[in-house]
Motif scaffolding. Sequence first.
Motif, PDB file in Angstrom:
ATOM      1  N   PHE A  72       0.830  -1.201   0.000  1.00  0.00           N
ATOM      2  CA  PHE A  72       0.000   0.000   0.000  1.00  0.00           C
ATOM      3  C   PHE A  72       0.866   1.252   0.000  1.00  0.00           C
ATOM      4  N   ILE A  73       0.292   2.335  -0.525  1.00  0.00           N
ATOM      5  CA  ILE A  73       0.893   3.658  -0.444  1.00  0.00           C
ATOM      6  C   ILE A  73      -0.008   4.530   0.418  1.00  0.00           C
ATOM      7  N   CYS A  74       0.598   5.220   1.368  1.00  0.00           N
ATOM      8  CA  CYS A  74      -0.159   6.136   2.215  1.00  0.00           C
ATOM      9  C   CYS A  74       0.481   7.517   2.138  1.00  0.00           C
ATOM     10  N   SER A  75      -0.327   8.549   2.157  1.00  0.00           N
ATOM     11  CA  SER A  75       0.199   9.912   2.080  1.00  0.00           C
ATOM     12  C   SER A  75      -0.486  10.801   3.113  1.00  0.00           C
ATOM     13  N   ILE A  76       0.057  12.004   3.272  1.00  0.00           N
ATOM     14  CA  ILE A  76      -0.438  12.987   4.227  1.00  0.00           C
ATOM     15  C   ILE A  76      -0.994  14.182   3.455  1.00  0.00           C
ATOM     16  N   PRO A  77      -2.241  14.607   3.722  1.00  0.00           N
ATOM     17  CA  PRO A  77      -2.765  15.792   3.031  1.00  0.00           C
ATOM     18  C   PRO A  77      -1.943  17.036   3.385  1.00  0.00           C
ATOM     19  N   THR A  78      -1.940  18.055   2.517  1.00  0.00           N
ATOM     20  CA  THR A  78      -2.642  17.932   1.244  1.00  0.00           C
ATOM     21  C   THR A  78      -1.681  17.629   0.092  1.00  0.00           C
ATOM     22  N   SER A  79      -0.502  18.230   0.175  1.00  0.00           N
ATOM     23  CA  SER A  79       0.441  18.084  -0.940  1.00  0.00           C
ATOM     24  C   SER A  79       0.856  16.644  -1.151  1.00  0.00           C
ATOM     25  N   GLY A  80       1.075  15.913  -0.053  1.00  0.00           N
ATOM     26  CA  GLY A  80       1.516  14.534  -0.179  1.00  0.00           C
ATOM     27  C   GLY A  80       0.536  13.671  -0.932  1.00  0.00           C
ATOM     28  N   THR A  81      -0.759  13.967  -0.772  1.00  0.00           N
ATOM     29  CA  THR A  81      -1.796  13.175  -1.422  1.00  0.00           C
ATOM     30  C   THR A  81      -1.762  13.348  -2.940  1.00  0.00           C
TER      31      THR A  81
ATOM     32  N   PHE B 216       0.882  13.707  -4.774  1.00  0.00           N
ATOM     33  CA  PHE B 216       1.965  12.880  -5.291  1.00  0.00           C
ATOM     34  C   PHE B 216       1.732  11.401  -4.992  1.00  0.00           C
ATOM     35  N   GLY B 217       1.200  11.101  -3.817  1.00  0.00           N
ATOM     36  CA  GLY B 217       0.954   9.713  -3.440  1.00  0.00           C
ATOM     37  C   GLY B 217      -0.070   9.037  -4.314  1.00  0.00           C
ATOM     38  N   SER B 218      -1.149   9.737  -4.622  1.00  0.00           N
ATOM     39  CA  SER B 218      -2.197   9.135  -5.452  1.00  0.00           C
ATOM     40  C   SER B 218      -1.719   8.931  -6.885  1.00  0.00           C
ATOM     41  N   ALA B 219      -0.934   9.886  -7.403  1.00  0.00           N
ATOM     42  CA  ALA B 219      -0.399   9.742  -8.767  1.00  0.00           C
ATOM     43  C   ALA B 219       0.604   8.592  -8.835  1.00  0.00           C
ATOM     44  N   LEU B 220       1.435   8.450  -7.808  1.00  0.00           N
ATOM     45  CA  LEU B 220       2.400   7.352  -7.777  1.00  0.00           C
ATOM     46  C   LEU B 220       1.685   6.012  -7.663  1.00  0.00           C
ATOM     47  N   ALA B 221       0.630   5.955  -6.855  1.00  0.00           N
ATOM     48  CA  ALA B 221      -0.143   4.719  -6.722  1.00  0.00           C
ATOM     49  C   ALA B 221      -0.759   4.314  -8.050  1.00  0.00           C
ATOM     50  N   TYR B 222      -1.281   5.275  -8.777  1.00  0.00           N
ATOM     51  CA  TYR B 222      -1.842   5.014 -10.099  1.00  0.00           C
ATOM     52  C   TYR B 222      -0.771   4.467 -11.036  1.00  0.00           C
TER      53      TYR B 222
END
Length: 205
Positions: free
Chosen positions: A75-84, A86-92
Amino acid sequence: MSINGNIEVLKEDLVMFLFDKGAIKVGDFTLSSGLRSTFYLDLRILQSYPVFFRKSISLLKMLVLSHIGYDGFDFICSIPTSGTIFGSALAYELFKPHSYLRKDSKSYGTKRKLEGVIDSKSNMIFVDDVVTTGQSIINGVNSITESKICGVFVVVNRGQGADKQFKKMGIKLYSAVTISEIFNILHKKKKISNKEVQSFFDELG
């Protein structure tokens, strides 16, 4: 061109773009953490420039695959807001599940702090855009007690304390670009002076 050569080109392109857009500035700044700094850095503009946003995600992807490997985490987890962002794009890009941790639990509905689904006792990486002291990520890590944290991956490490904090926790911090590399690139391209470079390295100690 070798893989390492491609990485260096990506780094240089990204740094020069951010500098030209004013997302990297050299001077005297007070950060949100209260720390004083000789430089300003804001990667949030990248979401508005798909080509360069893609380059930052490519750097993160290569970083994860070279240090953890595709099968090394679930899994990839990120911290809002900026991290999300980058995290969501990397997960994709990696075809991995993504979730994010709210800074504070919702005060309504289910009052969830975690958005998304994480299997208990899973292997996880944290993703953020920039890390300074690392405290926001540390708070997130501490709130997920059943999962194994395989590493923290950021686009830029500001080199202002996060490394030591994560080391104490037994967690490795990986950055696509270090702040030292940024200053070296800007100096090589004659965008900053010798004095500005020296002030930066004096700040890092």
